[in-house]
Design an enzyme around this catalytic site. Structure first.
Site, short mmCIF file in Angstrom:
data_model
loop_
_atom_site.label_atom_id
_atom_site.label_comp_id
_atom_site.label_asym_id
_atom_site.label_seq_id
_atom_site.Cartn_x
_atom_site.Cartn_y
_atom_site.Cartn_z
CG HIS A 184 13.65 -0.90 3.44
ND1 HIS A 184 13.81 0.05 4.54
CD2 HIS A 184 14.87 -0.68 2.79
CE1 HIS A 184 15.09 0.62 4.88
NE2 HIS A 184 15.15 -0.18 3.42
CB CYS A 185 13.19 3.31 -1.01
SG CYS A 185 14.02 4.25 -2.04
#
Length: 337
Positions: A184-185
């Site tokens: 997850h960025c």
């Protein structure tokens, strides 16, 4: 008064009422602002660059083109879907409804409310099960991807209760299961998965090139104007230091994801391999989902976001085949590719 103003703001812009979305929006604005600051100060301070723009406008035009293309790629990546399991499940279920109502040939793609979605599964037997004349439930499709006798608890998400195919994982930030979950960025405000991993790699590539080019322009300015105004030099040196740190990070990130692409792995699989149930029994020097460098690159670069491609776990025979070292004959026949 403050609460009333905040309430009106949330009413006009509903996404601001969600703290997570508000935080993601703030990070996006901060990233865009950083880009504008670095480029704006460069054009504000560097008179030689302005003169070069007048004599060689193509040079500055290419630089600005890369600048805007990187920002556009950033917003495209951040707004793209990583490939949610619930969407693939819905596509399969809608395909089954279409079969039951119309009894037409099952080779038609399954349509959904978001457009045409196609589910493909590697392996001839699974492909026939999905694209054959009979309907296939999502549960049966997922079950066929695991070895016989595997408990349903091993592929059922404990948070959203959906059946996860291999390589899927639940993201706590998005609160959804993602196909081929990578990470997850926080800067993009979305997960990186099967649907947007290629866009993410191209964004990193563009960001690295922009950072490198900007650093070269900063160094050129300092060489030509190092003793003119100390406060300008101090600002430029400070920005160049942070730019250099960012460039090192981007280069390492680009190389790391290039390695993952060539071996058909994800960050989650590489980091948490010993904690993933279906990977525990596979030797660490074996890349279970790799089809060879060339085919891995083709699958990664040429995949469409409207196609959900799911990969079953390798059989013991396939694992043994991957364990066998390459020979000169394998290089000639293309086994490694």
């Amino acid at each position: 008064m403050t609460d009333r103003a905040m309430g009106r703001c949330f009413h006009l812009v509903p996404c601001l009422s969600d703290p997570a979305r508000r935080s993601a929006l703030g990070l996006k604005l901060a990233l865009v602002t950083l880009h504008l600051v670095y480029v704006g100060i460069l054009f504000l301070f560097d008179e030689d660059l302005i003169e070069k723009t007048k004599t060689e406008p193509w040079y500055t035009a290419l630089y600005l083109l890369l600048f805007f293309a990187t920002l556009v790629q950033y917003f495209i990546t951040s707004s793209s879907s990583p490939g949610y399991v619930i969407d693939a499940t819905r596509a399969v279920n809608e395909k089954n409804v279409i079969f039951q109502k119309t009894s037409v040939a099952s080779k038609q793609p399954a349509s959904s409310k978001n457009g045409s979605l196609v589910i493909t599964v590697d392996g001839s037997q699974l492909g026939r099960n999905l694209l054959g004349s009979n309907t296939t439930s999502w549960s049966k499709l997922v079950m066929d991807m695991y070895p016989p006798g595997t408990s349903a608890r091993n592929w059922t998400c404990t948070y959203c209760s959906v059946e996860q195919p291999p390589r899927a994982k639940h993201c706590h930030d998005c609160d959804k299961c993602v196909l081929q979950f990578d990470h997850h960025c926080v800067w993009l405000g979305t997960c990186i998965g099967q649907g947007n991993h290629c866009r993410f790699w191209w964004y990193i590539c563009g960001e690295t090139a922009l950072c490198l080019w900007t650093g070269i322009l900063y160094i050129a300015y300092l060489k030509a104007n190092i003793s003119r105004a100390w406060w300008k030099d101090a600002i430029m040196i400070l920005l160049l230091i942070t730019l250099s740190i960012s460039l090192i990070f981007l280069l390492l990130l680009l190389l790391f994801h290039s390695y993952l692409i060539m071996t058909n792995q994800t960050t989650y699989e590489l980091v948490r391999r010993r904690r993933i149930n279906y990977l525990r029994g596979i030797p660490e020097r074996v890349y279970p989902f790799s089809k060879g460098i060339c085919r891995n690159l083709h699958s990664f670069c040429c995949s469409r976001s409207s196609v959900y491609s799911m990969e079953p776990l390798p059989t013991p025979q396939e694992v043994e085949e991957k364990l066998r070292p390459y020979t000169c004959l394998d290089l000639v026949t293309g086994r490694c590719c």
